[in-house]
Design an enzyme around this catalytic site. Structure first.
Site, PDB file in Angstrom:
ATOM      1  N   ASP A 160      41.774  38.331  41.344  1.00 60.87           N
ATOM      2  CA  ASP A 160      42.316  38.950  39.936  1.00 60.87           C
ATOM      3  C   ASP A 160      43.597  38.199  39.754  1.00 60.87           C
ATOM      4  O   ASP A 160      44.656  38.831  40.153  1.00 60.87           O
ATOM      5  CB  ASP A 160      42.270  40.458  40.238  1.00 60.87           C
ATOM      6  CG  ASP A 160      42.833  41.159  39.158  1.00 60.87           C
ATOM      7  OD1 ASP A 160      42.629  40.610  37.856  1.00 60.87           O
ATOM      8  OD2 ASP A 160      43.649  42.290  38.948  1.00 60.87           O
ATOM      9  N   CYS A 164      44.036  39.569  32.833  1.00 67.34           N
ATOM     10  CA  CYS A 164      44.227  40.242  31.647  1.00 67.34           C
ATOM     11  C   CYS A 164      44.854  39.510  30.543  1.00 67.34           C
ATOM     12  O   CYS A 164      45.736  39.966  29.634  1.00 67.34           O
ATOM     13  CB  CYS A 164      45.005  41.594  32.021  1.00 67.34           C
ATOM     14  SG  CYS A 164      46.282  41.305  32.977  1.00 67.34           S
ATOM     15  N   ASP A 184      48.640  40.321  48.779  1.00 63.12           N
ATOM     16  CA  ASP A 184      49.545  39.829  47.640  1.00 63.12           C
ATOM     17  C   ASP A 184      50.637  39.223  48.019  1.00 63.12           C
ATOM     18  O   ASP A 184      51.242  39.660  49.123  1.00 63.12           O
ATOM     19  CB  ASP A 184      49.870  41.281  46.857  1.00 63.12           C
ATOM     20  CG  ASP A 184      50.331  40.765  45.250  1.00 63.12           C
ATOM     21  OD1 ASP A 184      49.416  40.883  44.367  1.00 63.12           O
ATOM     22  OD2 ASP A 184      51.360  40.268  45.204  1.00 63.12           O
ATOM     23  N   GLY A 235      47.327  47.423  42.948  1.00 60.99           N
ATOM     24  CA  GLY A 235      46.011  48.157  43.763  1.00 60.99           C
ATOM     25  C   GLY A 235      45.182  48.953  43.045  1.00 60.99           C
ATOM     26  O   GLY A 235      44.300  49.664  43.771  1.00 60.99           O
ATOM     27  N   GLY A 236      45.091  48.822  41.814  1.00 62.30           N
ATOM     28  CA  GLY A 236      44.143  49.691  41.067  1.00 62.30           C
ATOM     29  C   GLY A 236      42.713  49.189  41.325  1.00 62.30           C
ATOM     30  O   GLY A 236      41.878  50.180  41.459  1.00 62.30           O
ATOM     31  N   LYS A 237      42.380  48.022  41.338  1.00 57.93           N
ATOM     32  CA  LYS A 237      41.048  47.491  41.704  1.00 57.93           C
ATOM     33  C   LYS A 237      40.522  47.828  42.861  1.00 57.93           C
ATOM     34  O   LYS A 237      39.477  48.234  43.373  1.00 57.93           O
ATOM     35  CB  LYS A 237      40.913  46.173  41.351  1.00 57.93           C
ATOM     36  CG  LYS A 237      41.265  45.689  39.676  1.00 57.93           C
ATOM     37  CD  LYS A 237      40.855  44.578  39.218  1.00 57.93           C
ATOM     38  CE  LYS A 237      41.255  44.496  37.954  1.00 57.93           C
ATOM     39  NZ  LYS A 237      42.851  44.265  37.713  1.00 57.93           N
ATOM     40  N   GLY A 288      47.747  33.430  48.455  1.00 58.86           N
ATOM     41  CA  GLY A 288      46.255  33.638  48.512  1.00 58.86           C
ATOM     42  C   GLY A 288      45.567  31.928  48.334  1.00 58.86           C
ATOM     43  O   GLY A 288      44.583  31.677  48.806  1.00 58.86           O
TER      44      GLY A 288
END
Ligand SMILES: C[S@@+](CC[C@H](N)C(=O)[O-])C[C@H]1O[C@@H](n2cnc3c(N)ncnc32)[C@H](O)[C@@H]1O
Lengths: 272, 369
Positions: free
Chosen positions: B240, B295, B189, B170-172, B223
């Site tokens: 992401d 990443c 998610d 959940g950072g973004k 997704g």
């Protein structure tokens, strides 16, 4: 024996002998007679009187032993400036220690060089030196000749804590996979452990150094220890690590912290 | 043994390293040793400031420790440089901001209000964990500061509806919520466990009245199905994707994607990523924006996926996409991050010891029709 060797010296040393017999304390005149220049004599007295070492009953005999070893006045001055403790060591002990260095294989020339570069070696009882020599032979499997070479190139090992010495050796031998002969050639014992580890780990993390496997094989060609330890940092960075100064600076800071925390066995809990 | 801890010595992290040595060396060439060493060293974090708590307090405390908000700092630095002569007339920050945008110093297409504090280049200080305020909300969220970039690039505007297709932990999503511009946010998610974690994160940072169903939806769908469920809907979509998480794979033995047991899964990643991006492209409305990010360093998971998606979207769905130019953004943040030179599609943050963030890849796509 002492007498005999004095017979072989030049006339300067004959005068020296006379002065030694006359008085034990250092005086300008005595020093001039020994062959020191005016300035050297002044410097010597200043050095000697700083902590009263010149009053030591052994001061003159120390000078004499150093002359007998074949050092010239300016070297003797340097030696005592580096290591004024020698003023207080008994002459016979100094001789004993020098003889012991010969027995450890240091030949004339090397012997003088070692004493002038690292006079502190003469502050140690000869038994201590032999303990270190035995340790290098038995615990680290160096040959007699290699032990001599180590004392010649890195006389400061004599003062090292044996535990730390062993750690450094094992780091090179097991962790870096380097054989004794290369350890000697690279003058590894001159380099502080942290510097060895930093330079090595930096290369390793950059993919430029690999610990050999059990058969002694690596997938890449490792640089010679000699080429990355015994060189100035700039050479190390531009020619071996191919990295910038800034990167290496940060790396050293990070390593220091990593090792500290490893030692503490600390766990850090950062959320990712 | 005595020598542990200096290099990944366990099988999975080693497999990851071998894999990277084989692939990244070819791709990054002379930059690889530097990236490699950086990924094997402690990474740097950024503190995403929570606008829903005492912002000044948190900022002051962090700035006192020597860090600064790289977003506003860079913006004002850039402005100062250009506006030097006129500087005196733009003393207050809000007018500075408007001038900055008007003059095109800052790409207007940046999500606003996101603050992320970092320690300067070469400074290896660490953040202390954030403590809850009187309402139980945390003052900042620690994450790779480069992860903020995809959220910034998404260019969220007032009233937007946004989909975060792969959102946990959940950072973004948190960064996006900081804009306080979003009308409706959907966070999804596939992993139920990770979705729970996502919920916990949101609850520790966002006031309850902003987490109501009309403002926020948390789901656990695959997704890839989104295109079938909800088409042409969102103003913004963040994709992401799951990837080889390069830094993580080098450091963490557990659950490592390079373990033999997960080989198949790893090989199927590019396909999964492509399908997720395709779903995102379908979920966004015409003229909307999709940001794809990973990443990982591997081209196979980065521009290659984007290239194929653009192609497939055109061929099979008749959707035209335009690749947005992210150079203004990289230009702006080049002091903070080490961007790969001349990437082919999108932008890539390369880890560097003096700025040990990333790797983060991102590519921004505008849907034309
Ligand atoms: C890189 S992480 C996302 C990180 C998150 N955006 C953040 O900033 O905290 C990728 C996520 O994708 C999820 N994922 C994997 N396959 C998925 C799928 N088919 N549909 C949706 N999410 C999926 C994983 O559970 C994982 O949490």
């Amino acid at each position: 024996r002492l007498y005999c060797s004095i017979q072989n010296q030049t006339s300067t040393q004959h005068t020296t002998q006379q002065h030694l017999q006359m008085g034990r304390e250092l005086s300008v005149q005595a020093l001039l007679d020994m062959g020191f220049t005016d300035t050297q004599a002044d410097q010597m007295l200043e050095r000697a009187n700083k902590d009263g070492a010149g009053q030591s009953e052994h001061a003159t005999s120390t000078l004499m032993v150093l002359f007998v070893l074949g050092l010239n006045p300016s070297t003797v001055l340097k030696v005592l400036e580096k290591c004024p403790e020698l003023f207080c060591v008994k002459g016979t002990h100094l001789e004993q220690r020098i003889d012991n260095l010969r027995r450890l294989g240091l030949l004339e020339g090397s012997l003088q060089r070692v004493v002038s570069h690292y006079p502190q070696i003469l502050t140690l009882p000869y038994k201590r030196l032999n303990t270190v020599a035995r340790f290098l032979k038995e615990k680290c499997a160096f040959t007699v000749q290699q032990v001599t070479d180590i004392f010649r190139d890195s006389p400061a090992v004599a003062h090292c804590d044996l535990g730390q010495l062993e750690y450094k050796f094992q780091y090179a031998y097991f962790r870096m996979g380097v054989k004794q002969s290369e350890i000697v050639k690279s003058k590894l014992f001159r380099v502080p452990l942290d510097e060895i580890r930093c330079r090595h780990c930096f290369l390793e993390r950059r993919g430029l150094y690999q610990t050999p496997d059990k058969k002694g094989q690596t997938l890449i060609v490792n640089p010679q220890l000699n080429d990355f330890l015994a060189v100035p940092e700039e050479t190390y960075l531009t020619e071996v690590a191919i990295a910038t100064q800034e990167e290496f600076e940060v790396f050293q800071k990070l390593m220091e912290r990593e090792w500290l925390e490893q030692d503490d066995g600390q766990e850090r809990g950062m959320e990712s | 043994t005595k020598w542990a801890g200096s290099l990944p010595k366990y099988p999975h992290t080693n497999l990851a390293l071998q894999n990277f040595d084989a692939t990244h060396k070819l791709q990054l060439e002379e930059a690889w040793p530097s990236v490699r060493a950086s990924m094997l060293c402690e990474q740097k974090y950024g503190a995403l400031v929570n606008n829903f708590t005492n912002v000044e307090g948190a900022m002051a405390q962090l700035q006192f420790q020597g860090c600064r908000d790289f977003v506003s700092w860079t913006v004002s630095e850039a402005a100062r440089e250009i506006l030097q002569p006129a500087a005196s007339s733009h003393n207050n920050p809000s007018s500075l901001e408007s001038v900055v945008v008007d003059q095109g110093i800052v790409p207007a297409s940046l999500s606003q209000n996101i603050k992320c504090l970092v320690f300067p280049r070469g400074d290896i200080s660490r953040f202390k964990p954030s403590r809850p305020d009187e309402n139980g909300l945390l003052g900042y969220y620690l994450m790779d500061a480069a992860s903020i970039l995809p959220a910034l690039a998404l260019d969220v505007q007032e009233g937007h509806s946004v989909l975060d297709l792969c959102a946990a932990p959940g950072g973004k999503a948190l960064a996006l919520l900081q804009t306080q511009a979003i009308r409706f946010l959907c966070v999804n998610d596939v992993s139920v466990g990770r979705t729970l974690r996502l919920r916990r994160v949101l609850a520790s940072y966002i006031p309850k009245d902003l987490l109501t169903e009309d403002k926020l939806r948390v789901t656990s769908f695959d997704g890839r199905k989104w295109g079938e469920m909800e088409r042409d809907t969102f103003d913004r979509v963040l994709v992401d994707v799951p990837c080889t998480t390069d830094r993580h794979s080098l450091m963490e033995e557990e659950n490592n994607i390079f373990s033999r047991a997960r080989t198949k899964e790893r090989q199927r990643l590019p396909q999964l990523q492509l399908e997720l991006l395709m779903a995102g492209i379908q979920a966004v409305r015409p003229r909307g924006v999709v940001v794809y990010s990973t990443c990982a360093l591997s081209q196979m998971q980065n521009w290659y996926v984007v290239e194929r998606a653009i192609h497939l979207a055109q061929e099979e769905l008749g959707i035209s996409l335009q690749v947005a130019d992210l150079r203004p953004l990289t230009q702006l943040f080049k002091e903070t991050f080490n961007f790969a030179p001349d990437p082919y599609l999108g932008q890539l943050v390369l880890p560097h010891l003096t700025a040990n963030f990333g790797p983060i890849y991102m590519c921004k796509l505008k849907r034309i029709n």
